[in-house]
Structures are given as C-alpha cells and as structure tokens.
Enzyme design. Sequence first.
Site: not given
Ligand SMILES: Cc1ncc(COP(=O)(O)O)c(C=O)c1O
Ligand SMILES: Cc1ncc(COP(=O)(O)O)c(C=O)c1O
Lengths: 149, 149, 385, 385
Positions: D70-71, D151, D179, D201, D237, D324
């Site tokens: 979310g962040s 939140n 939220q 989550h 990925t 957090c």
């Molecule tokens: C209102 C709100 N915004 C953003 C977030 C951030 O979500 P995350 O922790 O998945 O980055 C939260 C929860 O922590 C939240 O309650």
């Molecule tokens: C050498 C290399 N660097 C970076 C990445 C990026 O990884 P990811 O897809 O987990 O961000 C990959 C694979 O895709 C890679 O083979």
Amino acid sequence: MLYSEKVMDHFQNPRNVGKMEDADGIGEVGNAKCGDIMRMYIKVNPETQVITDVKFNTFGCGSAIATSSMATELIKGRPVSEALELSNHAVVEALDGLPPQKLHCSVLAEEAVRAAVRDYYDKNGIAYGEELRECPGHCESCGHEHCGE
Amino acid sequence: MLYSEKVMDHFQNPRNVGKMEDADGIGEVGNAKCGDIMRMYIKVNPETQVITDVKFNTFGCGSAIATSSMATELIKGRPVSEALELSNHAVVEALDGLPPQKLHCSVLAEEAVRAAVRDYYDKNGIAYGEELRECPGHCESCGHEHCGE
Amino acid sequence: MKVYADNAATTAVSETALSAMLPCLREDYGNPSSLHSWGQRAAEKLEEARAVFAARLHADPKEIIFTGSGSESDNQAIRTAAAIGEKKGKRHIVSTKFEHHAVLHTLKQLEQQGFEVTLIDIPASGVIAPAQVERALRPDTCLVSVMFANNEIGTIQPIGAIGELCRSRGVLFHTDAVQAAGHLNIDVEAMHIDLMSLSAHKFHGPKGVGVLFARRGIPLTTLIQGGAQERGKRAGTENLPGICGAAAAFDEACANMEENAKKLTVLRDKLIRELGRIPHSVVNGDLVHRLPGNVNLCFEGIEGESLLLLLDARGIAASSGSACTSGSLDPSHVLLALGLPHEVAHGSLRLSLSEYNTEEEVNYIIDVLPGIVSYLREMSPVWDE
Amino acid sequence: MKVYADNAATTAVSETALSAMLPCLREDYGNPSSLHSWGQRAAEKLEEARAVFAARLHADPKEIIFTGSGSESDNQAIRTAAAIGEKKGKRHIVSTKFEHHAVLHTLKQLEQQGFEVTLIDIPASGVIAPAQVERALRPDTCLVSVMFANNEIGTIQPIGAIGELCRSRGVLFHTDAVQAAGHLNIDVEAMHIDLMSLSAHKFHGPKGVGVLFARRGIPLTTLIQGGAQERGKRAGTENLPGICGAAAAFDEACANMEENAKKLTVLRDKLIRELGRIPHSVVNGDLVHRLPGNVNLCFEGIEGESLLLLLDARGIAASSGSACTSGSLDPSHVLLALGLPHEVAHGSLRLSLSEYNTEEEVNYIIDVLPGIVSYLREMSPVWDE
Ligand SMILES: Cc1ncc(COP(=O)(O)O)c(C=O)c1O
Ligand SMILES: Cc1ncc(COP(=O)(O)O)c(C=O)c1O
Ligand code: FES
Ligand code: FES
C-alpha cells in the site's frame, strides 16, 4: 496465451510453405536485421488473372509465420486485383487478432503479397499505379525504408 | 520479543509498587505529555543512611514500569551514597537490556532515585554537591529541561 | 515430457521454502511492527530471515534489507550511490553494456539528471577485465556497478578483483548478484562489495522478495516513504511469508551449492557439447567462467521466438534473451554487446537449468532441438545450405 | 483465550486466498513475461487477477497495476500527480493531517522539492467536510489526497463529494483506500477517483501486494525502473502467488461485504458501548461514519504500551496508534490531529475486528479490559480518583 489458437495453428501447421520453382511473381520484404523476412511466390493464370498457387518462405517470429500462412490462404484462388486489396487488418482478423507489438508482421504479409504482384506485373509488362510502388508505411516497428508512420 | 524476559517479568510483576505514606524522600521525574512519569519513595535509616524501604508509582510504557521496579530492587537495603551511584546502565544491564528507543526510561529511573535522595537530603538539611542538582541530561528522547545531549 | 529449462527467468519454489512460508500464511500472520505476541513472533521471524542472509553472505544482519524485487534492490542501490556521489560533486558512474535493465534504465534516468555514465564494452568471452574498469575510473566516479553473473549468457565477472580495485580507489561498488545468489559463493567482505542486489525467485524462493545488502555506514536512499520498516529505508508492511521463504530457499541453495554445481556443470556441458554440433551454431560466452546451469547458443538463420514456441510445443520451456524483454522486438542487448550481428542475435536460445533438472530431460532437449532448427531453416527464405 | 483484534494492522490470510496462492507456489511458477506455456499460464493468471480488481472497483483492467505494498502505491500515486503538476507549473497539494505516513512522508519530501502542501485540519468527529477541501484549493493545486477511511479511528471520509469537487475543478484526486478496500463499497467511476491505493494484507490477502488504480490517461511515474512489467510502470518479476491471493481475497471480501459489515457493526457497537462505560474514557471519532470493525478509545491516566502488553498477556492483540509507528515514542499524529492533548493521546487503544472475530471474543475483551485499566491507574503517580 500470447497468441490466439488460429495463430498457433497457422504457426505450427503453416499452409503453403515452401519454395516455388516456376513462380510468376516473387516478393521479398523485411530484413534479417530486424528479425523478419518474408518471401512470397505466386502463380497466376494469365487468362483469368487468378492466383492459382501461392507459396511462402519466412524467417521470423511465430506471428510472422502465421500471417504469411494466412495471407497465402486468403489470396489463393482470388484474382490478382483482389489480392492487392488484402489489408493487414484482414489478415489479423482472420487470425483472431495479434498482440499489438506483433501487428507489424501482418503489415509485412500485406507487403509481401503486393511485392509478389508487382514482380508479376513487372515481368509481364503490366502497368500499375504509384500506390503499388511503395511500402504502405504503417509499420512503426522498424527503422527500415518500407516502414513509415 | 521486543523486551527481554526480565523486563517482562518486572513489568508484569513489578516489585515495590505503591505509595509510601511516611516516606523520608520523594522524587518525581518525567511528565505526562512525553508519556512517562515516575515517582519514587524512600525510607532511610538515619543512623546507617541505609535505604530500608522503597516504593514507586509509574505512569508509562512497559520499560518505564520495569526499570522503576528494577531500580527499587537495586537500591533497597543499600546506603544512600550507593543509590546515588546507580547508573541507568546498571538498571539496563540488570534487565538484560532494553531496545534502543526505550533507553530513556532507564535514565528516568536513575533520575527518580537521585530526585528522591535529593528530597531526603533537603528535608534533613544534608548538604550535597552541584552534580545532584541537575538532570544528568543523557536522555535524548524528550524535549524537556531534564533531558540534555 | 515436460522440461522446465528457464530457471534464469524464474524457478519453482522449493519444498523447503514453501514449508517456511506456510506458517506465516496460516498462523503467524502478525505484523512485525505490532507490539503484541503475534507481531513479536513475526518480528522474530523477520530477524531470523535477515540473519540467514547475513550469515551466508558474510554480512551483518544490519546490512541486509528486504525489498519487493531484484529490480527494486538495483534501483535503490544505484540511487543510493548516486545520492552520495551528488553530495560530493561526483557524478560519474561506471557500469557495463550487458547489465540488466533494472540497472541500465536507472542509469539512463540518472544521465537525464546530469550524471555521466561510462558503460564498459563486453569482450567476446562475456567476461570483463578489471583493467577495463580501472581505465574507466575518473576522479569523479562515485559508483562502479558490475553484475556478478550475466543473466543471458551466464558469464561470471571477476567481482573480487573489481571490488578490491574500487575499495583502493574509494569508489562505491555495487554488484547485481541476482543470477549468482544461491549458485555461486558470495563473500561481501572478501570481495569488497558495498552494495548488492538479490532476488529470491531466482534460487527457488518466492517471487516478490528482493534483498539489498548495503555495507554499514552507507546511508540508503529511500525509494518508498512511509512507516519505519526496514529501519526507515523501505516503508510498507513486510512480506513476511515471502521473506521467510526466501531465507529458507537461500539457506538451502547455499548449503547444497557445491553439489548442485557439480551436477549442473555436467548437464550444462553436455548440452553445450551436443547442441554445439548443430551446424552454424555459436556458443555464447566463456565456457569456464559461467553459471553452472547456463547454456546460450545462437543458431544462424533462426528467429528466437519461433524456436521457443516450437520447443514449447514439445514441452520444453526455454528463453531467448531475458524474460522481461520478451515482449519487445529488439534482439538481446546482451548479445549485441557481445558483438554478435543483429541477424545472429535474433536466433539465440538460452537454456537455464536448476538442480531439479535431470539427465533424461537434457537428453530429451538434445533429441528434439536439431529437428526444430532444421525445420525452421527450411522454412526460411534466407537459408541456403 | 486468544483474540486477534488488530486487523487494521494486518489480517490473517483467508483460506480462499491461500488456495489461490498455492497453485502459483507449486505448479504454476512461470514468469508472466516468458513466452512458453509456463509463462503464458502465469500471464493469464495475472490478467485474471487484474480483472477481479477492475470489476470490483468499477475500473478497467488497464487502470490497475500491482505494486509491493500500500505504501508503494501511495508513493507512486502522489509522485505521479506531482510530476503531472510540475509540468503545468502547478505545485500545490491538498491533503489532511491524519493521512498515513506513506502519504505524509511523500508530501514532506515533495515540500523539500519546492511543492507547497496544505494539510486540512481534522474536526473532532474525524470526518472532514468537502467544504474544507474546497477552501484549500488554489489555482495551482495539482492534487487532492484524502484517505478513504482512517487507519486509527476508522472514520470514513466523504470521498464521493470530494471526488466530484476535484473533478469539477480539474484537480487530480487520490485516495488511500487501504483501510476501506474490502470493507466499504468503492466505485472509482461514481466517486470520481483518479488514483487509489490498496493493500492486500488488510483484507485477508497476503502481505507484499499493493494495488494502484490510475484512471486511464494518467501517465504513471515509474518508481522502479527495469523490465517492461506492469506496462513499464513497475519493473520487477510480478509476485504472482501474492497477486492471485490478493485477488481471491478481495473478491471474497467484496462478495461478503454487506454480511460482514452487519456482523461487525454489532460487535463494534457493543465494544464501544461497554468499554465506553469505563470511567474517564473517550471514544474517538464519529460513531456512524466509521469502519464496521474499528473501535478506538482513550483512557485517561493510562499509557498505551503498558495497556497493550497487559492485554497481550491475557491473549488479546490490540494496538495503540498504527503498527508502523509503534516503535516510536510519539503519541499518534492522528489523535493529536483530532485535538486530543498529548497526555490523553498516550492512552489510546485501537481494537480492530474482522469477520473472523466472534461475540465470545468481544465479551472476553469487555471482561478483561476494565481490570487492566484500573490496575494501571492504581500504579500511576498522577491518577487520584
Ligand atoms: C491508511 C493506510 N495507508 C497505507 C498503509 C500502508 O500499507 P502497507 O503497509 O501495505 O504498505 C496502511 C497500513 O499500514 C494504512 O492503514
Ligand atoms: C541480473 C538480473 N538483475 C535483476 C533482475 C530483476 O529481478 P526481479 O525480476 O526479481 O526484479 C533479474 C531477473 O529478472 C536479473 O536476471
Ligand atoms: S520489417 Fe521489421 S518491422 Fe518493418
Ligand atoms: S522524560 Fe520522556 S524522555 Fe526524558
């Protein structure tokens, strides 16, 4: 799936693939550097101006092969004049669509047909208009002369 | 766990908690705005200068309560002069450590002891040095006068 | 037969990793930032995972942060070094022409912000020389970023020597070890690595977990602002199941590294030997300084995508270039950097094995591939042999 | 008895979500960017997940991208609007004092880069008025960012009215719906939302998956450079198991939304009613415009952490402020924004229920809490009642 079933069918079982030794017209477009080359062979009945046989050889991706195959099917048995009207859109439609980044292959197929017809016209001293001279130029994927837009 | 077992033990079962009606010295440090207040009561044997009893009341987080409790244990039965030497580090060590952001609570406990002794000295006309007048000032977590660094 | 031979793109999650993930997905679902027991149990698991990476990499747990991908780690590492350089008026970065796009695109963006970037040429071997790095260094160089092993051709770079050079010149050294982690021995201390990126899904961990090593004292630039997670360097509730899976997978991969390498090297060399017999094929990259599971060849007169699709039709997963550019029409920038002409680079095939592959599978590939190559060449208007 | 009442911090992964994840962790481990069947099956699943979010939010699948939290979604949404504003010379942003830190810290950083930020005051009800937003708008305002539901105190903001206002003024509107998602009805079309952040989550999906909605035509700023994933807007990925789990959880939450809300409202109101009887307690935030699972009270003379630890010792997971910032010593910025004095804000308790909680659990909390409050007050040097 990246490709429609039709595309996969034409890719895996391409129609009219192969060389034609006694072709009346041969067109080749694309180039190896950009990764696609199509060569199209046509046999034309001089009486009726109907394309009686067509073959292709293609170096290229799955959609290049599939569009070549489909294009040959669409022009086989049709008059040359109709073949000239074959648009890449018609090929794409007949294949149930192509991913956007692969549309250029259908342009190539359209071009290959036109190039083969041009060659046939040239060889038989048939005059044709300006519009048949040039690449249609709606292929934005490569930097080559035939690609405009 | 955020807190050591010792901290949790002293938090959940604080020793020497409560008011002392007939205290010889009372020290209060911290403030509600910053979230921690400790009040420490001591009873001193005038003959031996030994701290015979000690009690505390604390408003604060788990570590504030635990450090209060541990501080009372460490000074109970010891001469006042030794109590004055109680450092926050000794309290932290006795508790098997505290998370960094909670160290200020142990400073508060050290201060509370010193404030209670100062009060006892004041009430009994016992002179003391400059160093007992001031907050030790190694608490960086709050903006209040007793916090320096 | 089904043969997954695209382990450089991504790997299957190991049973060990999955077993480590499931408890976090089932009972231990607390937020590591929460004070209560659920949260503290999660926080403990998080630190255990961090300790695994630290121990295996010869780092301190405080030097490990978790991100959402290898790409994120690459971005953050490079932006960190750039920010540090910026402060000192040092705006030159040295990297190589065959880095992953996560590195190259970040560098491109820095160029637009006034940095100068020198990209080292790649010799035909695919292994750069420390002297090339040395020649590229300038007084205003703030970062050298050289990948540990290349993702397409699998060549291993002399990281220790480059690290030593950088250390002696006081230049920060980042290595993208995404392809190396779990497969090659990594010692950040001995190799003088300052910043390093890993990605869990490349060593049988789950997708969505990156690791960033940053040597103590290097103030990380925060890409994602918010809560105080990862010591304020990467906000967002931690992906605990993923992180635990990543740590378990890494621990397992490191524990079995030698054994896996031995097995894979045999399979790899057999593939290279047998497929190399196909006429007009070229093996790309050094044969010795090479990831134990990487096979990369070009077949002249063949276009890569057709080859892949026909292999796939026979049950074999392979790749041509890296997965993340497979949507693009351009031939691999790595193969072009190696000096291959466009028309040859189009016909590349990467088979990347993991310890889950078998000799039987390798034999199957060796059986199937030559026929597909001939078929495509026959269809080609340019192939006259 | 074990009672997890901290669902605003994070939730347990639902069985439905886990069932959607497991196949991706086991057999369907392909990389969605790969051309072969493994990859294409993964790509299909990715698009199915995208379609679920699009359908439930009344958006188009092209308007949905997946991030790592979310962040991250908050950061990317705000940076996007800022970049668009920058180009037009518009550098003023309107937000509120009780946003999540992912929003506030990003805004702080933009301030350092020359943006001006107006943070709207929070009325005691915890519900801002559209007129407050209207007064804050300026000709150079490029973004309004108002959270859907808070939140900590769970108050629901008049998003539709604010969206309409922004649309009529040609100002981009972002809402942090982290939220709200899965708990409240969200219609990006009807509510005129341009950018929106979700986090899996918080609705019984897995950790490590954020969703960013960006209305068609809004060119997203890329935070993570590299491969072409998520149409080039977020490299790395894709976390496919997480994304599939997120979609399954969201679909389930939306399908059961009314039923869950009905159940939760009863439990919530019972808690508020009974705990509100504790002397010198204050219920924070509007009682009607409130998330169905949110209870937030302050107990005078009580320090929040001690309260939480004692509740935890009795098997109850709760929070004081958001997870957090629980490592920090400062009282909640949300409660301070509500106008509570520091000493009261220190004594806050948030109980956040999910549909997994039962009436029995609620009764247990009602049994246990008053004794703990009395015990702590007795220990306090400042409490004389
Ligand atoms: C209102 C709100 N915004 C953003 C977030 C951030 O979500 P995350 O922790 O998945 O980055 C939260 C929860 O922590 C939240 O309650
Ligand atoms: C050498 C290399 N660097 C970076 C990445 C990026 O990884 P990811 O897809 O987990 O961000 C990959 C694979 O895709 C890679 O083979
Ligand atoms: S020939 Fe390749 S796109 Fe035009
Ligand atoms: S009194 Fe709170 S930190 Fe000093």
